[in-house]
Design a protein around this motif. Structure first.
Motif, PDB file in Angstrom:
ATOM      1  N   SER A   1      53.635  55.859  57.457  1.00 49.92           N
ATOM      2  CA  SER A   1      52.634  55.168  58.255  1.00 49.92           C
ATOM      3  C   SER A   1      53.269  54.622  59.520  1.00 49.92           C
ATOM      4  O   SER A   1      54.472  54.330  59.566  1.00 49.92           O
ATOM      5  N   LEU A   2      52.477  54.490  60.552  1.00 54.76           N
ATOM      6  CA  LEU A   2      52.983  54.004  61.833  1.00 54.76           C
ATOM      7  C   LEU A   2      52.933  52.480  61.842  1.00 54.76           C
ATOM      8  O   LEU A   2      52.060  51.861  62.448  1.00 54.76           O
ATOM      9  N   GLU A   3      53.890  51.895  61.147  1.00 57.82           N
ATOM     10  CA  GLU A   3      53.878  50.445  60.930  1.00 57.82           C
ATOM     11  C   GLU A   3      54.010  49.668  62.233  1.00 57.82           C
ATOM     12  O   GLU A   3      53.547  48.536  62.345  1.00 57.82           O
ATOM     13  N   GLY A   4      54.668  50.253  63.242  1.00 59.61           N
ATOM     14  CA  GLY A   4      54.878  49.530  64.490  1.00 59.61           C
ATOM     15  C   GLY A   4      53.690  49.553  65.431  1.00 59.61           C
ATOM     16  O   GLY A   4      53.757  48.969  66.513  1.00 59.61           O
ATOM     17  N   CYS A   5      52.628  50.214  65.033  1.00 58.10           N
ATOM     18  CA  CYS A   5      51.453  50.345  65.904  1.00 58.10           C
ATOM     19  C   CYS A   5      50.420  49.307  65.505  1.00 58.10           C
ATOM     20  O   CYS A   5      49.633  49.523  64.568  1.00 58.10           O
ATOM     21  N   LYS A   6      50.414  48.202  66.216  1.00 56.12           N
ATOM     22  CA  LYS A   6      49.558  47.073  65.859  1.00 56.12           C
ATOM     23  C   LYS A   6      48.446  46.818  66.866  1.00 56.12           C
ATOM     24  O   LYS A   6      47.336  46.457  66.489  1.00 56.12           O
ATOM     25  N   THR A   7      48.742  46.964  68.150  1.00 55.79           N
ATOM     26  CA  THR A   7      47.812  46.522  69.176  1.00 55.79           C
ATOM     27  C   THR A   7      47.555  47.612  70.208  1.00 55.79           C
ATOM     28  O   THR A   7      48.273  48.613  70.277  1.00 55.79           O
ATOM     29  N   GLY A   8      46.556  47.378  71.042  1.00 54.79           N
ATOM     30  CA  GLY A   8      46.290  48.286  72.142  1.00 54.79           C
ATOM     31  C   GLY A   8      47.455  48.389  73.099  1.00 54.79           C
ATOM     32  O   GLY A   8      47.666  49.434  73.722  1.00 54.79           O
ATOM     33  N   ALA A   9      48.224  47.304  73.229  1.00 58.20           N
ATOM     34  CA  ALA A   9      49.416  47.353  74.078  1.00 58.20           C
ATOM     35  C   ALA A   9      50.406  48.379  73.543  1.00 58.20           C
ATOM     36  O   ALA A   9      51.043  49.108  74.310  1.00 58.20           O
ATOM     37  N   ASP A  10      50.534  48.471  72.210  1.00 61.64           N
ATOM     38  CA  ASP A  10      51.399  49.480  71.613  1.00 61.64           C
ATOM     39  C   ASP A  10      50.876  50.880  71.920  1.00 61.64           C
ATOM     40  O   ASP A  10      51.649  51.802  72.197  1.00 61.64           O
ATOM     41  N   ALA A  11      49.560  51.047  71.876  1.00 57.04           N
ATOM     42  CA  ALA A  11      48.953  52.354  72.155  1.00 57.04           C
ATOM     43  C   ALA A  11      49.172  52.767  73.601  1.00 57.04           C
ATOM     44  O   ALA A  11      49.374  53.945  73.898  1.00 57.04           O
ATOM     45  N   ASN A  12      49.144  51.821  74.512  1.00 58.50           N
ATOM     46  CA  ASN A  12      49.381  52.135  75.918  1.00 58.50           C
ATOM     47  C   ASN A  12      50.832  52.514  76.188  1.00 58.50           C
ATOM     48  O   ASN A  12      51.120  53.245  77.138  1.00 58.50           O
ATOM     49  N   ALA A  13      51.744  52.029  75.334  1.00 56.94           N
ATOM     50  CA  ALA A  13      53.166  52.220  75.592  1.00 56.94           C
ATOM     51  C   ALA A  13      53.779  53.391  74.848  1.00 56.94           C
ATOM     52  O   ALA A  13      54.822  53.899  75.255  1.00 56.94           O
ATOM     53  N   ASN A  14      53.146  53.853  73.765  1.00 54.87           N
ATOM     54  CA  ASN A  14      53.790  54.812  72.863  1.00 54.87           C
ATOM     55  C   ASN A  14      52.797  55.860  72.424  1.00 54.87           C
ATOM     56  O   ASN A  14      51.679  55.534  72.010  1.00 54.87           O
ATOM     57  N   VAL A  15      53.173  57.138  72.477  1.00 55.32           N
ATOM     58  CA  VAL A  15      52.222  58.208  72.189  1.00 55.32           C
ATOM     59  C   VAL A  15      51.798  58.221  70.726  1.00 55.32           C
ATOM     60  O   VAL A  15      50.629  58.489  70.413  1.00 55.32           O
ATOM     61  N   ASP A  16      52.713  57.929  69.783  1.00 53.00           N
ATOM     62  CA  ASP A  16      52.309  57.880  68.383  1.00 53.00           C
ATOM     63  C   ASP A  16      51.280  56.774  68.171  1.00 53.00           C
ATOM     64  O   ASP A  16      50.275  56.967  67.462  1.00 53.00           O
ATOM     65  N   CYS A  17      51.521  55.634  68.774  1.00 50.40           N
ATOM     66  CA  CYS A  17      50.568  54.533  68.650  1.00 50.40           C
ATOM     67  C   CYS A  17      49.257  54.864  69.353  1.00 50.40           C
ATOM     68  O   CYS A  17      48.184  54.397  68.941  1.00 50.40           O
TER      69      CYS A  17
END
Length: 307
Positions: free
Chosen positions: A78-94
């Motif tokens: 699981s993508l445990e480090g993907c918590k917020t929209g900020a993570d989605a903006n910064a990282n392709v997996d997120c």
């Protein structure tokens, strides 16, 4: 604000404070299958990969063969480090997790309007690198993003997004990436509707059933983009910011880049519409916009002569 700053700002898609946790997106480990038998032998397998590379549904389950994925072969974290929209903006997996966090509630609400007898449930979503084992057989990075009906899972090697620009000449950008995901999610919706069982996929050409399936998936992707700014997370926060005109152009450019005519031209050959399996660049853009403007109920590509 400088041009560089403006361009950077235009690429921010998710509300940084939104909650994207709790999705079922996983980064897959290496697996193996017990076997794969595809009608047509090696030529059939190459055809499958070429079709899938254009950004559509994986067809290995539709060519007269059978394939069995070994139980438990598909593993993932699981993508445990993907918590917020900020993570989605910064990282392709997120960003993939963010896409799932928005697409799932959108279709949970929109699916009923399509009149399908089945109920909605989300697809599996697996990210992989190099190769993966799936319910439709073995896949590699060359396969491109695809949806496997057998295990109801979307498979994406995120390196494809770089290839979309470097090999297909697309502008790229976050919304272009999200369009690809939404297209594959659209195939899951078709699977739930029973479309794969009722449409003749044996023919090719600009008005064939195969092309109509792909154009409807483009339309379904557009319908989500048109409504995505209204989809909320569990705390009531908007998940995605309203798309800018530039981002819509990025998505349309991605749709055009994987048009059958564009790919035939890229291969140095002439355009032969009778061989099309996904639709022309113009068709793919047109149906994306149909969904964007009219919603999911505007996506009936099967009862129209205007494709």
């Amino acid at each position: 604000m400088s041009w560089r700053q403006a361009r950077r700002s235009s690429r921010v898609t998710f509300n940084p404070n939104s909650d994207i946790s709790g999705t079922n997106v996983k980064r897959a480990g290496r697996g193996r299958t017990t076997g794969i038998a595809v009608g047509g032998g090696g030529i059939g397998l190459v055809l499958i990969f070429l079709i899938a590379q254009l950004g559509g549904v994986d067809l290995s389950g539709f060519l007269g063969g059978t394939q069995v994925a070994e139980p438990g072969a598909i593993t993932g974290q699981s993508l445990e480090g993907c918590k917020t929209g900020a993570d989605a903006n910064a990282n392709v997996d997120c960003r993939m997790a963010g896409a799932a966090a928005s697409l799932d509630p959108y279709w949970a609400g929109a699916f009923g309007s399509l009149g399908a007898r089945a109920s909605y449930h989300r697809p599996g979503f697996s990210l992989f690198s190099d190769s993966a084992s799936t319910g439709c057989g073995a896949a590699t990075s060359a396969t491109g993003p695809f949806y496997c009906p057998s295990d109801e899972t979307i498979y994406i090697d995120t390196s494809f997004f770089g290839q979309l620009s470097s090999q297909f000449g697309a502008r790229g950008g976050p919304l272009a990436e999200l369009y690809i995901v939404a297209h594959e999610w659209g195939h899951h919706i078709q699977n739930l509707e029973g479309t794969f069982n009722t449409v003749d996929r044996s023919q090719t050409g600009p008005t064939s059933g195969t092309v109509r399936i792909e154009l409807q998936a483009d339309c379904y992707a557009g319908s989500w983009v048109g409504a995505a700014a209204n989809v909320r997370d569990r705390g009531g926060n908007r998940l995605l910011n309203p798309p800018t005109e530039e981002q819509i152009r990025d998505a349309l450019d991605a749709a055009a880049a994987v048009g059958d005519d564009r790919i035939q031209q890229m291969g140095g050959g002439q355009v032969h519409s009778e061989a099309w399996t996904h639709g022309s660049s113009d068709q793919r853009q047109r149906w994306f916009l149909e969904g964007y403007r009219g919603g999911a109920t505007a996506c009936n590509t099967f009862d129209t002569d205007r494709l």
